[in-house]
Design a protein around this motif. Structure first.
Motif, short mmCIF file in Angstrom:
data_model
loop_
_atom_site.label_atom_id
_atom_site.label_comp_id
_atom_site.label_asym_id
_atom_site.label_seq_id
_atom_site.Cartn_x
_atom_site.Cartn_y
_atom_site.Cartn_z
N LEU A 71 0.83 -1.21 0.00
CA LEU A 71 0.00 0.00 0.00
C LEU A 71 0.86 1.26 0.00
O LEU A 71 0.54 2.25 -0.67
N GLU A 72 1.95 1.23 0.73
CA GLU A 72 2.84 2.40 0.75
C GLU A 72 3.50 2.62 -0.60
O GLU A 72 3.72 3.76 -1.01
N ARG A 73 3.80 1.55 -1.31
CA ARG A 73 4.34 1.68 -2.67
C ARG A 73 3.31 2.31 -3.61
O ARG A 73 3.63 3.16 -4.43
N ILE A 74 2.07 1.86 -3.45
CA ILE A 74 1.02 2.36 -4.35
C ILE A 74 0.79 3.86 -4.14
O ILE A 74 0.72 4.62 -5.10
N VAL A 75 0.67 4.31 -2.89
CA VAL A 75 0.42 5.73 -2.64
C VAL A 75 1.65 6.59 -2.96
O VAL A 75 1.56 7.80 -3.13
N VAL A 105 -4.91 13.62 -2.50
CA VAL A 105 -4.48 13.40 -1.12
C VAL A 105 -3.07 12.83 -1.06
O VAL A 105 -2.25 13.27 -0.24
N CYS A 106 -2.77 11.86 -1.90
CA CYS A 106 -1.47 11.18 -1.85
C CYS A 106 -0.38 12.13 -2.35
O CYS A 106 -0.34 12.51 -3.52
N GLN A 107 0.49 12.52 -1.44
CA GLN A 107 1.47 13.57 -1.71
C GLN A 107 2.36 13.27 -2.91
O GLN A 107 2.62 14.15 -3.74
N ALA A 108 2.81 12.04 -3.03
CA ALA A 108 3.74 11.70 -4.12
C ALA A 108 3.08 11.79 -5.49
O ALA A 108 3.79 11.91 -6.51
N LEU A 109 1.75 11.75 -5.55
CA LEU A 109 1.04 11.78 -6.82
C LEU A 109 0.45 13.14 -7.13
O LEU A 109 -0.23 13.30 -8.15
N ARG A 110 0.74 14.11 -6.31
CA ARG A 110 0.23 15.46 -6.58
C ARG A 110 1.17 16.20 -7.52
O ARG A 110 2.39 16.05 -7.45
N ARG A 111 0.62 17.01 -8.40
CA ARG A 111 1.42 17.85 -9.29
C ARG A 111 0.95 19.28 -9.15
O ARG A 111 -0.20 19.61 -9.44
N PHE A 112 1.83 20.14 -8.65
CA PHE A 112 1.48 21.54 -8.42
C PHE A 112 1.71 22.35 -9.69
O PHE A 112 2.75 22.25 -10.34
N ILE A 113 0.71 23.13 -10.05
CA ILE A 113 0.73 23.95 -11.26
C ILE A 113 0.44 25.40 -10.88
O ILE A 113 -0.37 25.66 -9.99
#
Length: 628
Positions: free
Chosen positions: A502-506, A565-573
């Motif tokens: 689960l940690e790998r996925i998020v 929500v998942c920080q690693a998958l967020r992209r700030f624009i």
């Protein structure tokens, strides 16, 4: 007054009822943990200060001038609408006014205008959709409930034996001791169909029968007050708000199975519960209602309190009894079961707080009355703690079989800010998720099992459209993995492997095969773990995969979290239409991922960005957003 006979109990009941009736006004300050956290102790002290200095007012029960107004200032248990605390009720005869969000500076106005006068302070009332609700029973959140276990919470002084007796307290014990045999009590509980409210849902009457027929004559009654589920506070509220009811229920169990000692196992994180239980036990011992020859009969019973160190696994019966014995709290292989060899290897009745708190009403009103509430397979009511993205958080009690729709929308007032309902986590970290398609499913022990969930102890965490279900599964798996006692390999190693996946996925590093592996591991743990907690640990993961598989696939295939929500998958624009070129985002970026020149649009390099969100937090123009 030492209560050593049935007659003296009745005498005290009448005296206390007269005392309450003689009170012109009662100020009931909620002293549940939630309201204490928001300052109710200061409210209580302020009312005492104001009343002490008020002319023509008596706050004691000592002889006083007939012209004086008698005012009682009391600390009650949880009044229910936790989000609106500190809560204060003003009771004048049959009229009760519920004030919400009371502050110390409001006390003088309440005392002068409501206690001494007859005004209702509109600005302190509960309001919904422009309508004000004066009495607690008028508030939809409370009006739609059916209270048995919580019937006294918020209405009486939680620390007063006299007030508990005035409300009918210990009349069930008196009835049992003088009108019923132990077998009669067991029979009433068995016929009532009450099932253990601690999560397993095992019929309490069957458990009591099994203990009563054991050849070993030394027996124990143990109460599981180790409420470890995140977001759950039902048992804690009963122990704080009506401790005498819990103790009376345990005494009835002791009489039914011929036990002479009882233990309440409370987690140390509940200091208020521990303090009030200790006070209650000490008071009962002084009054002669605990100890030898209770009410002048041959029945003797003593109570003890054990504090747990906060291990979630100690909510399991055999781990709990091991902890009381001074050993490490770990479950054991069964059989033998607790009813045969429990505490110190003696037959033991082990139920949770809510189960015992139901028993006095069953004995007083009969099993037929109890059976008339709830469903055929799950009679009675169930307490739930309502938390999460819901308008009205708090403590509720409803008949078994009440639907999620009724609880969330009729009692809870719907979701905050008009958000769309997504799911509810039921049964704590070892429960499962129910979704929109389950809103009309009756909440009882048997119905929810069909959908891969459990009622559990009664925690309901409501989630809206902004919730990431993969992160929810990771959070609960993190909890259960951390709390695993480590005794059995399926739970110790299986939950660890599931958490790693689960940690790998998020983190955006998952593979499509991970979903199948999670299901395989989850089913293995369910079938092979030693105790009930281990067997149910995978339920949040399995239920979210079943209901929200597309979110798992998005995280893995598209590296996208739709809830952002998942920080690693967020992209700030940075939106060029809103960016003013002030450069504040660049100044606050800890890794220098933002570049640009003043008065022109800045740019975020996704290869350098660590997704911390500092740019978004510091932008005064809402120019930074997270890409969906």
């Amino acid at each position: 007054m030492r209560i050593d006979s049935k007659e003296k109990l009745l005498e005290l009941c009448e005296a206390e009822q007269k005392k309450l009736a003689a009170c012109d006004c009662r100020i009931l300050v909620c002293s549940g943990t939630g309201c204490i956290a928001t300052g109710s102790q200061k409210i209580y002290e302020k009312f005492l200060e104001v009343a002490k200095d008020a002319p023509g007012v008596s706050i004691t029960f000592a002889p006083h001038d007939e012209d004086e107004k008698k005012v009682g200032i009391k600390k009650t248990g949880c009044q229910g609408v936790c989000e609106l605390g500190p809560l204060v009720r003003i009771q004048k005869g049959d009229k009760v006014i519920q004030y919400t969000k009371v502050q110390p500076e409001d006390c003088e106005e309440i005392f002068e205008r409501t206690v001494l006068g007859d005004e209702v302070l509109e600005h302190l009332l509960y309001k919904k959709a422009g309508k004000s609700y004066e009495g607690p029973d008028d508030i939809p959140f409370i009006a739609k409930q059916t209270r048995i276990v919580l019937k006294n919470c918020g209405k009486f002084d939680a620390e007063s034996l006299g007030e508990y007796i005035a409300s009918g307290g210990f009349s069930a014990l008196s009835k049992a001791l003088f009108e019923m045999t132990p077998a009669d009590v067991v029979d009433q509980v068995d016929k009532s169909g009450i099932r253990g409210r601690g999560g397993g849902g095992f019929p309490a009457g069957k458990k009591w029968k099994q203990v009563a027929r054991q050849p070993e004559k030394v027996r124990y009654v143990v109460c599981n007050g180790d409420e470890g589920d995140p977001g759950a506070f039902m048992d804690g509220s009963v122990m704080e708000g009506d401790p005498f009811r819990l103790i009376e229920g345990m005494m009835l169990a002791a009489y039914a199975v011929s036990a002479q000692d009882g233990y309440i196992y409370v987690r140390a994180e509940y200091p208020q519960s521990v303090a009030r239980l200790r006070h209650a036990i000490r008071t009962l011992e002084e009054a002669g209602l605990l100890g030898d020859q209770i009410l002048g009969t041959d029945f003797s019973f003593r109570m003890h309190i054990n504090r747990g160190a906060g291990a979630f696994v100690c909510g399991e019966g055999s781990a709990l009894t091991a902890s009381i014995e001074g050993n490490r709290g770990m479950p054991r292989v069964k059989p033998p079961r607790t009813v045969e060899k429990g505490l110190w290897e003696k037959p033991t009745v082990l139920n949770n707080v809510e189960t015992f708190a139901n028993v006095p009403e069953i004995i007083l009103k009969g099993w037929e009355w109890y059976r008339s509430i709830g469903t055929e397979g799950s009679p009675g009511t169930k307490t739930f703690s309502l938390t999460g993205a819901i308008e009205n958080t708090g403590l509720i009690e409803v008949p078994m079989g009440t639907t999620l729709r009724e609880i969330i929308f009729d009692i809870g007032g719907g979701l905050k800010d008009g958000a769309k309902f997504k799911a509810v986590q039921i049964g704590g970290p070892s429960g499962g998720c129910l979704t929109e398609q389950h809103l009309d499913v009756p909440l009882d022990f048997d119905s929810v099992k069909k959908y891969g969930a459990i009622v559990g102890s009664g925690g309901l965490v409501v989630m809206d459209e902004h919730t990431c279900m993969v992160e929810v599964a990771r959070f609960f798996m993190s909890f259960t993995q951390r709390e695993s006692c480590g005794k059995c390999v399926p739970c110790r190693e299986g939950t660890k492997r599931m958490l790693e996946i689960l940690e790998r996925i998020v983190a955006g590093q998952g593979e499509m095969s991970d979903i199948d592996e999670l299901q395989e591991l989850g089913n293995m743990i369910k079938s092979m773990a030693l105790c009930g907690l281990g067997k149910s640990a995978p339920l949040p993961v399995l239920s979210t995969i079943r209901e929200f598989r597309d979110e798992y696939e998005e995280h893995i295939r598209d590296k996208r979290c739709r809830a952002k929500v998942c920080q690693a998958l967020r992209r700030f624009i940075i939106n060029p239409e809103f960016c003013k070129g002030c450069g504040k985002c660049a100044k606050n970026c800890p890794v220098g991922a933002i570049t640009g020149v003043r008065k022109e649009c800045y740019h975020i390099d996704p290869n350098i960005c660590i997704k911390c969100g500092a740019c978004k937090d510091n932008c005064a123009f809402d120019a930074v957003y997270i890409e969906a």
